[in-house]
Motif scaffolding. Sequence first.
Motif, PDB file in Angstrom:
ATOM      1  N   GLU A   1      -8.912  41.060  -2.219  1.00 60.44           N
ATOM      2  CA  GLU A   1      -8.103  42.243  -2.531  1.00 60.44           C
ATOM      3  C   GLU A   1      -7.770  42.340  -4.011  1.00 60.44           C
ATOM      4  OE1 GLU A   1      -3.827  43.876  -1.175  1.00 60.44           O
ATOM      5  OE2 GLU A   1      -5.287  43.748   0.452  1.00 60.44           O
ATOM      6  N   VAL A   2      -6.646  41.752  -4.424  1.00 56.44           N
ATOM      7  CA  VAL A   2      -6.191  41.910  -5.811  1.00 56.44           C
ATOM      8  C   VAL A   2      -6.042  40.534  -6.449  1.00 56.44           C
ATOM      9  CG1 VAL A   2      -4.397  42.857  -7.312  1.00 56.44           C
ATOM     10  CG2 VAL A   2      -4.934  43.986  -5.135  1.00 56.44           C
ATOM     11  N   PRO A   3      -6.709  40.274  -7.564  1.00 54.51           N
ATOM     12  CA  PRO A   3      -6.575  38.966  -8.213  1.00 54.51           C
ATOM     13  C   PRO A   3      -5.154  38.699  -8.685  1.00 54.51           C
ATOM     14  CG  PRO A   3      -8.477  40.168  -9.060  1.00 54.51           C
ATOM     15  CD  PRO A   3      -7.687  41.134  -8.229  1.00 54.51           C
ATOM     16  N   ASN A   4      -4.685  37.471  -8.421  1.00 48.47           N
ATOM     17  CA  ASN A   4      -3.409  36.967  -8.944  1.00 48.47           C
ATOM     18  C   ASN A   4      -2.191  37.808  -8.549  1.00 48.47           C
ATOM     19  OD1 ASN A   4      -4.716  34.818 -10.336  1.00 48.47           O
ATOM     20  ND2 ASN A   4      -5.327  36.295 -11.915  1.00 48.47           N
ATOM     21  N   ASN A   5      -2.285  38.481  -7.420  1.00 50.18           N
ATOM     22  CA  ASN A   5      -1.114  39.215  -6.904  1.00 50.18           C
ATOM     23  C   ASN A   5      -0.650  38.508  -5.626  1.00 50.18           C
ATOM     24  OD1 ASN A   5       0.895  41.013  -6.349  1.00 50.18           O
ATOM     25  ND2 ASN A   5      -0.442  42.782  -6.052  1.00 50.18           N
ATOM     26  N   HIS A   6      -0.213  37.277  -5.790  1.00 52.04           N
ATOM     27  CA  HIS A   6       0.141  36.469  -4.632  1.00 52.04           C
ATOM     28  C   HIS A   6       1.403  36.968  -3.947  1.00 52.04           C
ATOM     29  CE1 HIS A   6      -2.289  33.001  -6.631  1.00 52.04           C
ATOM     30  NE2 HIS A   6      -3.062  33.937  -6.114  1.00 52.04           N
ATOM     31  N   GLN A   7       2.255  37.661  -4.713  1.00 50.49           N
ATOM     32  CA  GLN A   7       3.463  38.198  -4.086  1.00 50.49           C
ATOM     33  C   GLN A   7       3.107  39.229  -3.013  1.00 50.49           C
ATOM     34  OE1 GLN A   7       6.580  37.183  -4.251  1.00 50.49           O
ATOM     35  NE2 GLN A   7       7.061  38.716  -2.692  1.00 50.49           N
ATOM     36  N   ARG A   8       2.025  39.960  -3.214  1.00 50.20           N
ATOM     37  CA  ARG A   8       1.592  40.919  -2.191  1.00 50.20           C
ATOM     38  C   ARG A   8       1.105  40.179  -0.948  1.00 50.20           C
ATOM     39  NH1 ARG A   8       0.138  45.576  -0.191  1.00 50.20           N
ATOM     40  NH2 ARG A   8      -1.932  45.892   0.706  1.00 50.20           N
ATOM     41  N   PHE A   9       0.379  39.088  -1.147  1.00 51.26           N
ATOM     42  CA  PHE A   9      -0.072  38.325   0.015  1.00 51.26           C
ATOM     43  C   PHE A   9       1.121  37.731   0.768  1.00 51.26           C
ATOM     44  CE2 PHE A   9      -1.718  34.318   1.954  1.00 51.26           C
ATOM     45  CZ  PHE A   9      -2.468  34.929   2.949  1.00 51.26           C
ATOM     46  N   VAL A  10       2.113  37.248   0.030  1.00 49.43           N
ATOM     47  CA  VAL A  10       3.336  36.725   0.659  1.00 49.43           C
ATOM     48  C   VAL A  10       3.991  37.814   1.505  1.00 49.43           C
ATOM     49  CG1 VAL A  10       5.717  35.998   0.178  1.00 49.43           C
ATOM     50  CG2 VAL A  10       3.802  34.897  -1.010  1.00 49.43           C
ATOM     51  N   TYR A  11       4.087  39.008   0.939  1.00 46.05           N
ATOM     52  CA  TYR A  11       4.701  40.127   1.668  1.00 46.05           C
ATOM     53  C   TYR A  11       3.919  40.449   2.943  1.00 46.05           C
ATOM     54  CZ  TYR A  11       5.822  44.952   2.883  1.00 46.05           C
ATOM     55  OH  TYR A  11       6.158  46.090   3.575  1.00 46.05           O
ATOM     56  N   LEU A  12       2.601  40.539   2.836  1.00 44.69           N
ATOM     57  CA  LEU A  12       1.774  40.863   4.004  1.00 44.69           C
ATOM     58  C   LEU A  12       1.887  39.779   5.080  1.00 44.69           C
ATOM     59  CD1 LEU A  12      -1.487  42.184   2.264  1.00 44.69           C
ATOM     60  CD2 LEU A  12       0.278  43.544   3.406  1.00 44.69           C
ATOM     61  N   ALA A  13       1.898  38.516   4.653  1.00 45.26           N
ATOM     62  CA  ALA A  13       1.992  37.415   5.618  1.00 45.26           C
ATOM     63  C   ALA A  13       3.325  37.457   6.360  1.00 45.26           C
ATOM     64  CB  ALA A  13       1.823  36.076   4.900  1.00 45.26           C
ATOM     65  N   LEU A  14       4.411  37.734   5.637  1.00 45.58           N
ATOM     66  CA  LEU A  14       5.727  37.770   6.276  1.00 45.58           C
ATOM     67  C   LEU A  14       5.857  38.978   7.200  1.00 45.58           C
ATOM     68  CD1 LEU A  14       7.934  36.579   3.292  1.00 45.58           C
ATOM     69  CD2 LEU A  14       7.347  35.301   5.368  1.00 45.58           C
ATOM     70  N   GLN A  15       5.160  40.061   6.889  1.00 43.26           N
ATOM     71  CA  GLN A  15       5.111  41.191   7.815  1.00 43.26           C
ATOM     72  C   GLN A  15       4.406  40.782   9.103  1.00 43.26           C
ATOM     73  OE1 GLN A  15       6.392  44.542   7.402  1.00 43.26           O
ATOM     74  NE2 GLN A  15       7.509  43.330   5.892  1.00 43.26           N
ATOM     75  N   PHE A  16       3.346  40.025   8.970  1.00 45.87           N
ATOM     76  CA  PHE A  16       2.580  39.595  10.140  1.00 45.87           C
ATOM     77  C   PHE A  16       3.421  38.722  11.069  1.00 45.87           C
ATOM     78  CE2 PHE A  16      -0.218  36.393  12.163  1.00 45.87           C
ATOM     79  CZ  PHE A  16      -1.006  37.238  12.935  1.00 45.87           C
ATOM     80  N   PHE A  17       4.230  37.835  10.486  1.00 50.98           N
ATOM     81  CA  PHE A  17       5.022  36.907  11.299  1.00 50.98           C
ATOM     82  C   PHE A  17       6.406  37.451  11.650  1.00 50.98           C
ATOM     83  CE2 PHE A  17       2.160  33.850   9.032  1.00 50.98           C
ATOM     84  CZ  PHE A  17       1.505  33.383  10.162  1.00 50.98           C
ATOM     85  N   GLY A  18       6.700  38.673  11.247  1.00 48.71           N
ATOM     86  CA  GLY A  18       8.046  39.221  11.429  1.00 48.71           C
ATOM     87  C   GLY A  18       8.535  39.194  12.864  1.00 48.71           C
ATOM     88  N   ASP A  19       7.645  39.441  13.831  1.00 49.57           N
ATOM     89  CA  ASP A  19       8.050  39.487  15.248  1.00 49.57           C
ATOM     90  C   ASP A  19       8.499  38.130  15.774  1.00 49.57           C
ATOM     91  OD1 ASP A  19       7.367  42.132  15.259  1.00 49.57           O
ATOM     92  OD2 ASP A  19       5.418  41.846  16.222  1.00 49.57           O
ATOM     93  N   LEU A  20       8.127  37.060  15.095  1.00 49.44           N
ATOM     94  CA  LEU A  20       8.451  35.726  15.585  1.00 49.44           C
ATOM     95  C   LEU A  20       9.872  35.297  15.248  1.00 49.44           C
ATOM     96  CD1 LEU A  20       5.399  33.337  15.062  1.00 49.44           C
ATOM     97  CD2 LEU A  20       6.625  33.777  17.160  1.00 49.44           C
ATOM     98  N   PHE A  21      10.454  35.874  14.216  1.00 49.82           N
ATOM     99  CA  PHE A  21      11.783  35.454  13.800  1.00 49.82           C
ATOM    100  C   PHE A  21      12.787  35.754  14.910  1.00 49.82           C
ATOM    101  CE2 PHE A  21       9.673  35.634   9.749  1.00 49.82           C
ATOM    102  CZ  PHE A  21      10.307  34.683   8.974  1.00 49.82           C
ATOM    103  N   PRO A  22      13.490  34.728  15.420  1.00 48.47           N
ATOM    104  CA  PRO A  22      14.422  34.958  16.519  1.00 48.47           C
ATOM    105  C   PRO A  22      15.787  35.450  16.085  1.00 48.47           C
ATOM    106  CG  PRO A  22      14.312  32.629  16.021  1.00 48.47           C
ATOM    107  CD  PRO A  22      13.341  33.305  15.089  1.00 48.47           C
ATOM    108  N   GLY A  23      15.981  35.546  14.783  1.00 46.79           N
ATOM    109  CA  GLY A  23      17.273  35.999  14.277  1.00 46.79           C
ATOM    110  C   GLY A  23      17.116  36.716  12.958  1.00 46.79           C
ATOM    111  N   GLN A  24      18.235  36.946  12.307  1.00 51.62           N
ATOM    112  CA  GLN A  24      18.247  37.703  11.060  1.00 51.62           C
ATOM    113  C   GLN A  24      17.845  36.815   9.888  1.00 51.62           C
ATOM    114  OE1 GLN A  24      22.363  38.518  11.410  1.00 51.62           O
ATOM    115  NE2 GLN A  24      22.112  40.334  12.676  1.00 51.62           N
TER     116      GLN A  24
END
Length: 427
Positions: free
Chosen positions: A181-204
């Motif tokens: 995707e985008v070179p050296n934009n790891h913050q975007r990958f972090v954001y996308l990964a946390l969106q993917f796992f969002g349903d797993l969080f059992p709390g706030q």
Amino acid sequence: MRQNGVDDQVCISVGEKLIEKLNGLSSSPSKCFIFRVHGQLREVNEKAYEPNIIAVGPYHHGKGNLQMMEEHKLRYLRSLLKVKKEDVYKYISVMRALEAKIRRCYIEPLNLDENQLVEMMVLDGCFIVELIRKFTMPNLRERNDPIFEVEWIVNCLQRDLLLFENQLPFFVLCNLFNMIEVPNNHQRFVYLALQFFGDLFPGQGNKGSVHDDSKHMIRHLLDLVHRNWLPPFALVQPTGVPKKERNWRFIPCATKLIEAGIKLKKVEGNNSFDIKFEKGVLQIPPLAIEDRTESFFRNLIAHEQYNQGSHVHFIGDYVKFIDCLIDTSEDVEIICREGIIDNWLGDADAVATMINKMNEFVTGGGEHFHYAKIFNKINIHCRKRRHRWMAKLRRNYLSSPWAILSVLAAFVLLVLTILQTVYTMMG
């Protein structure tokens, strides 16, 4: 003399083997960070650490029940190469350059040669990156992609990709994301990964990012989720702990807390760990418990157990707190009635059993236990008899409007009886 000769030969043989082993050691222990769950922890609930449908990395590679996803890995790589109009050698070259570094990340010697490890990193890594991208951006998906057409598959993948033993080094994923995707934009990958796992969080507390100082230190996806969930207090370096907080004691269960006059109250906040005790009210953020919750907590706790040189055990501390509140299904039902626990399992006994076993063979909860001050305040409250008397009064005589009316009627009747007696004596 012959015996001495035999003994000398044995000594020489053993010595040579030991010297060979000693020479094979590195000058200092390698900084590996992908471990195996130790036996005692695993035995409590082995299934919580085992993947259901996908093997990532070397530890579970080749298991028969996980072969279904191997075809999907190939399919995702083929689709990626077709869209990017690239050949696979570009990805192989980058992974081959990282092969020695990747190998050092795992605690166990890997029974894979260089080609096998490189192939695994390309297939597993590209699959994970593409899965995370396609989850947030449906336009990237192929038509009739079974992974997204069948809901349970995504649910299982979310769970499996956060298993302690089912990890790739985060730098592998970042390097592949750079090419995809985008070179050296790891913050975007972090954001996308946390969106993917969002349903797993059992709390706030899913912030969609990590603290700026920790971005370059992320080890793998499980570590990313752990860092993202960090409450503010976990960012403060532990210092000297007051003596009274070092001598904390466990608190009674929910049933006994209520008998001691403590009220349990659900509170909405910024994170699941912001628990407070003020004026006899224990304020607790909500917690949802479903089929994947135990695996989620257990693998995060395992990660904390192997987090070298760190006192950050906020998941373990939180589970220990909930464990204190819950002894039996009756405690679960009380906490559910207050809206603190949202029980998707439907069975109060199952929740009690799950929570009670979660801290077996888990170290921690020492002088850096985060809830020590709250525990001390609660225990002081419980030791005061007047709180128990007031709670008993409210429970037995003031628990409903009819009970209050009965008490008032009895009081009025008592006053009238006294007045009548006084008037009779005066007359």
